[in-house]
Design an enzyme around this catalytic site. Structure first.
Site, PDB file in Angstrom:
ATOM      1  N   ASP A 162      -1.737 -18.085   4.268  1.00  0.00           N
ATOM      2  CA  ASP A 162      -2.685 -18.978   3.580  1.00  0.00           C
ATOM      3  C   ASP A 162      -3.297 -19.967   4.572  1.00  0.00           C
ATOM      4  O   ASP A 162      -4.515 -20.182   4.605  1.00  0.00           O
ATOM      5  CB  ASP A 162      -2.045 -19.691   2.370  1.00  0.00           C
ATOM      6  CG  ASP A 162      -0.617 -20.141   2.602  1.00  0.00           C
ATOM      7  OD1 ASP A 162      -0.067 -19.876   3.697  1.00  0.00           O
ATOM      8  OD2 ASP A 162      -0.034 -20.770   1.704  1.00  0.00           O
ATOM      9  N   LYS A 183       4.036 -14.269   5.145  1.00  0.00           N
ATOM     10  CA  LYS A 183       4.301 -15.267   4.107  1.00  0.00           C
ATOM     11  C   LYS A 183       5.828 -15.300   3.948  1.00  0.00           C
ATOM     12  O   LYS A 183       6.370 -15.131   2.853  1.00  0.00           O
ATOM     13  CB  LYS A 183       3.577 -14.854   2.810  1.00  0.00           C
ATOM     14  CG  LYS A 183       3.602 -15.887   1.715  1.00  0.00           C
ATOM     15  CD  LYS A 183       2.651 -17.044   1.927  1.00  0.00           C
ATOM     16  CE  LYS A 183       2.840 -18.077   0.822  1.00  0.00           C
ATOM     17  NZ  LYS A 183       2.067 -19.311   1.044  1.00  0.00           N
ATOM     18  N   TYR A 210       0.818  -1.206   0.000  1.00  0.00           N
ATOM     19  CA  TYR A 210       0.000   0.000   0.000  1.00  0.00           C
ATOM     20  C   TYR A 210       0.859   1.266   0.000  1.00  0.00           C
ATOM     21  O   TYR A 210       0.348   2.363   0.160  1.00  0.00           O
ATOM     22  CB  TYR A 210      -0.935   0.013   1.218  1.00  0.00           C
ATOM     23  CG  TYR A 210      -2.037  -1.035   1.147  1.00  0.00           C
ATOM     24  CD1 TYR A 210      -1.785  -2.308   0.683  1.00  0.00           C
ATOM     25  CD2 TYR A 210      -3.332  -0.739   1.565  1.00  0.00           C
ATOM     26  CE1 TYR A 210      -2.774  -3.270   0.627  1.00  0.00           C
ATOM     27  CE2 TYR A 210      -4.337  -1.690   1.517  1.00  0.00           C
ATOM     28  CZ  TYR A 210      -4.047  -2.958   1.034  1.00  0.00           C
ATOM     29  OH  TYR A 210      -5.046  -3.894   0.976  1.00  0.00           O
ATOM     30  N   ASP A 239      -5.783  -6.279   5.766  1.00  0.00           N
ATOM     31  CA  ASP A 239      -6.966  -5.782   5.060  1.00  0.00           C
ATOM     32  C   ASP A 239      -7.871  -6.964   4.697  1.00  0.00           C
ATOM     33  O   ASP A 239      -9.076  -6.968   4.983  1.00  0.00           O
ATOM     34  CB  ASP A 239      -6.504  -5.035   3.798  1.00  0.00           C
ATOM     35  CG  ASP A 239      -7.625  -4.241   3.142  1.00  0.00           C
ATOM     36  OD1 ASP A 239      -8.759  -4.254   3.661  1.00  0.00           O
ATOM     37  OD2 ASP A 239      -7.367  -3.613   2.103  1.00  0.00           O
TER      38      ASP A 239
HETATM   39 MG    MG Z   1     -10.593  -3.145   3.576  1.00  0.00          MG
END
Ligand code: MG
Ligand code: NAI
Length: 331
Positions: A202, A169, A122, A226
């Protein structure tokens, strides 16, 4: 106490109205400084965030906002991401709990997600290589990782929580996620009373669906946070009931997890619970805990009856009628 209030787009104005009515009835002394940002303002002024919004935020240092629509496509940055970055609101905190008898897949689930809020994919570092190839750069720094993990552990200690789980990850992104994990392991050593566990994202997605009770406080990077927080909302009744806080050193902006829900905007169908609970987090932050618990009790009471559910929870009641029930429950 003066608070900046940004109603936002889509269902924003409806739920903001409901939230302010409920807070005003709670006994908290809040003076709303209402400023507008988002799509509607863009059409009127040519700017997504007019200067008056920044001025108000900087003056009050505390705000609550409705959702803001981010037009998909080039040329627009998300207002939410921009505000989080500009004011270094590094911790996005999302408590995941059912309210009253909301249709939860799991009884008594009570999780808190800490999402790093300023970097990762982001960061906005996207680059066009050619018409057929685009790159996005993932940024992870030691300092940002350290402060979010510390915040999660400090919360665990102050709220008598038993466990903190870090989600990455790191098996694939060995440098970026590797650094986040390494920092988490280091920070964890300073909190011997809190159990520390690590999991890959995952597997986390699956574990959350089959056995979320094994988790308690969860800390993760921006993108995973998110996605997982929407998944977690789904475990306890959906986006309509999950609040959030964006916390920095000098500013705090409270908002629901959900977006502007254009599909139901202007139809008196939105559930204002998530924004009202965000206001409760804000009141607690302002040491107005009594007012906050008055509101929480009313929400619990009203949402204990399926007859009082809004459509997202499987009921038939509209935003206005629902708000009136909460106001009545607070009397
Ligand atoms: Mg969101
Ligand atoms: P969304 O969260 O707005 O909606 C997803 C689904 O949940 C829709 O079916 C919607 O009707 C329902 N829903 C959401 N909140 C609800 C509520 N309070 N009551 C009842 N039902 C509710 O996600 P979507 O559609 O992906 O995004 C719409 C816009 O919102 C986009 O422009 C997006 O960028 C923006 N957005 C803004 C956020 C913010 O301001 N913090 C956060 C997430 C999205």
């Amino acid at each position: 106490m003066r608070v900046t209030m940004i109603p936002g787009d889509g269902i924003g104005r409806e739920i903001a109205q409901a939230m302010m009515q409920v807070v005003d009835a709670s006994g908290a002394k809040i003076e709303w400084e209402i400023v507008h940002a988002g799509e509607t303002v863009l059409q009127e002024t040519g700017e997504l965030v007019p200067q008056a919004v920044y001025d108000s935020l900087e003056r009050n240092q505390i705000a609550i906002k409705g959702p803001i629509t981010t037009p998909i496509g080039q040329g627009y940055r998300s207002v939410n991401v921009a505000l989080r970055k500009k004011y270094d609101l590094y911790a996005n905190v999302r408590p995941i709990r059912s309210v009253g008898q909301t249709p939860s897949l799991f009884e008594g689930l009570d999780l808190v997600l800490f999402r790093e809020n300023t970097e990762d994919l982001y960061a906005g570092l996207e680059k066009k290589i050619s018409d057929d190839e685009m790159h996005s750069i993932k940024v992870i720094t030691r300092s940002a990782s350290e402060r979010i993990v510390k915040q999660a552990f400090d919360f665990a200690v102050s709220h008598q929580r038993r466990r903190v789980t870090v989600v990455t990850k790191a098996n694939i992104m060995k440098l970026t996620d590797g650094l986040f994990l390494e920092v988490a392991r280091e920070v964890a050593k300073a909190y011997p009373t809190i159990e520390f566990t690590e999991i890959l994202v995952d597997n986390m997605a699956m574990q959350l669906v089959i056995n979320p009770q094994q988790f308690d406080v969860i800390v993760t990077e921006n993108l995973y946070g998110d996605i997982l927080s929407d998944l977690m909302a789904g475990l306890v009744g959906g986006l309509g009931i999950i609040p959030g806080a964006n916390l920095g050193r000098n500013m705090a902006i409270f908002e629901a997890v959900h977006g502007s829900a254009p599909d139901i905007a202007g139809k008196d169908l939105a559930n204002p619970t998530a924004l009202i609970l965000s206001a409760c987090l804000m009141l607690e932050h302002l040491n107005e805990s009594e007012a906050a618990s008055r509101i929480r009790q009313a929400l619990d009471q009203v949402l204990s009856h399926p007859d009082n559910f809004t459509r997202d929870l499987g009921g038939h009641i509209g935003t206005t009628a629902f708000t009136n029930l909460i106001l009545a429950a607070m009397q």
